[in-house]
Design a protein around this motif. Structure first.
Motif, PDB file in Angstrom:
ATOM      1  N   ILE A   1       1.084  -1.411  -0.087  1.00 45.56           N
ATOM      2  CA  ILE A   1       0.426   0.335  -0.165  1.00 45.56           C
ATOM      3  C   ILE A   1       0.932   1.107  -0.169  1.00 45.56           C
ATOM      4  O   ILE A   1       1.259   1.718   1.120  1.00 45.56           O
ATOM      5  N   ALA A   2       1.273   2.124  -1.250  1.00 50.62           N
ATOM      6  CA  ALA A   2       1.886   2.564  -1.271  1.00 50.62           C
ATOM      7  C   ALA A   2       1.359   4.405  -0.169  1.00 50.62           C
ATOM      8  O   ALA A   2       1.997   4.550   0.776  1.00 50.62           O
ATOM      9  N   GLN A   3       0.951   4.139   0.313  1.00 49.65           N
ATOM     10  CA  GLN A   3       0.225   5.123   1.562  1.00 49.65           C
ATOM     11  C   GLN A   3       0.881   4.963   2.109  1.00 49.65           C
ATOM     12  O   GLN A   3       0.708   5.749   3.008  1.00 49.65           O
ATOM     13  N   ARG A   4       0.845   3.392   2.786  1.00 50.41           N
ATOM     14  CA  ARG A   4       1.110   3.156   4.036  1.00 50.41           C
ATOM     15  C   ARG A   4       2.752   2.993   4.369  1.00 50.41           C
ATOM     16  O   ARG A   4       3.713   3.538   5.157  1.00 50.41           O
ATOM     17  N   ALA A   5       3.550   2.781   2.842  1.00 49.33           N
ATOM     18  CA  ALA A   5       5.394   2.639   2.608  1.00 49.33           C
ATOM     19  C   ALA A   5       4.792   4.912   3.132  1.00 49.33           C
ATOM     20  O   ALA A   5       6.322   5.473   3.540  1.00 49.33           O
TER      21      ALA A   5
END
Length: 346
Positions: free
Chosen positions: A145-149
């Motif tokens: 998940i790019a947002q979490r990264a």
């Protein structure tokens, strides 16, 4: 190398005979010869002579002393997990470079979170005791998940800025950090194997890559195979390629594995009356990794146990996952554990 006979080369019988009659008995006898000289000496074409010498070069055995190997290993900078206890368990500074490290755990243990954290931490500058590299994240489960990264990247950058002793430019830039995490999604084991086969070219074009993450190695191999012998052969070939990458390009290979239930046969009537959670993919796969860590819950606390290492003692440490990423366990973390589980399904 010097004792290897010419007869062991893959040559036509007539060519092999010509070499031996001309006095070329071992591979060493051919090492200082040029293709033109060899062609004239035994009466073969220049192309055939070139093919013989290329075969020797390709199969040349190289070696270094144990002292040189130790010096090379000491030069490699490990990758911090952002959990000091886990770093200490892995030798003092984190996940080792040049080796394969496997983390095994059931859903909810934070394996993907750890992979993202490592992808950020591999970019920590060398003046802050980091590798200052780049990362490849191979996503087999659709869990990246790019947002979490991005949240983990921002938290890591803020922490480094807080600990910085100078007021110069920030040691890491958020946009640059995100651009140096190369994400590849694969949808079946064929795509995974094909990707690994062409990864050599990508690593040559991106020499700063110091981390390769596969999340998870087991996902497609558990679902798509009835032929276990074929699965074992494919996994062994995959492990050989990954080990070559780790050593040739001096990068850390981090694999995340799932857990499966194993029934223990016991009793007079061989009843399967006991069950235990063990890493997936079987015992033969367990020999492919240098280090293996099992992640599990104990009294609502996340635990990481080093169960396999050629040089480190078996140890168990606590860790936690919070809004900033992977961190050392704090007693008050239990209050927020369920909130983060609901947000990120960790």
């Amino acid at each position: 190398m010097s004792a290897r006979l010419v007869s062991s080369l893959n040559l036509r019988p007539s060519t092999r005979t010509k070499l031996q009659k001309a006095g070329f008995q071992t591979v060493k006898d051919l090492q200082e010869t040029t293709p033109i000289e060899l062609s004239k000496e035994i009466g073969i074409s220049n192309n055939e002579a070139l093919n013989i010498l290329q075969q020797i070069k390709k199969n040349k055995v190289t070696s270094i002393s144990a002292s040189e190997a130790l010096q090379q290993e000491r030069k490699l900078c490990p990758i911090s997990t952002s959990c000091e206890a886990m770093d200490q368990m892995l030798g003092g500074r984190g996940v080792p470079v040049g080796k394969i490290t496997e983390f095994c755990g059931a859903p909810g243990m934070g394996k993907t979170q750890l992979g993202m954290q490592l992808c950020v931490n591999v970019q920590i500058p060398q003046n802050l005791s980091g590798p200052e590299g780049e990362a490849i994240f191979i996503d087999t489960e659709g869990s990246f998940i790019a947002q979490r990264a991005a949240e983990i990247a921002r938290a890591t950058i803020n922490k480094l800025n807080e600990n910085s002793v100078t007021e110069c430019d920030p040691p890491m830039n958020f946009d640059i950090v995100m651009s140096k995490i190369y994400v590849s999604k694969v949808h079946n084991c064929d795509e995974l194997i094909a990707l690994i086969k062409v990864l050599d070219e990508f690593l040559q074009e991106h020499p700063r890559v110091k981390l390769l993450v596969i999340d998870s190695i087991a996902f497609h191999f558990r679902q798509q195979f009835d032929d276990m012998a074929l699965r074992t052969r494919l996994l062994n070939g995959l492990a050989q390629d990954l080990n070559k990458f780790a050593q040739s390009y001096e990068l850390a290979v981090v694999l995340f594995n799932q857990m499966t239930t194993k029934f223990i046969i016991s009793g007079k009537y061989n009843l399967k009356d006991q069950a235990a959670l063990v890493p997936a993919l079987g015992e033969s796969w367990g020999h492919q990794c240098t280090n293996r860590i099992v992640l599990y819950w104990r009294n609502e606390i996340r635990c990481a146990q080093l169960v396999k290492s050629p040089s480190l003692q078996e140890t168990t440490v606590h860790y936690q996952i919070n809004s900033t990423g992977v961190r050392d366990y704090q007693a008050d973390s239990l209050n927020s554990k369920r909130r983060w589980e609901e947000l990120y399904d960790i």
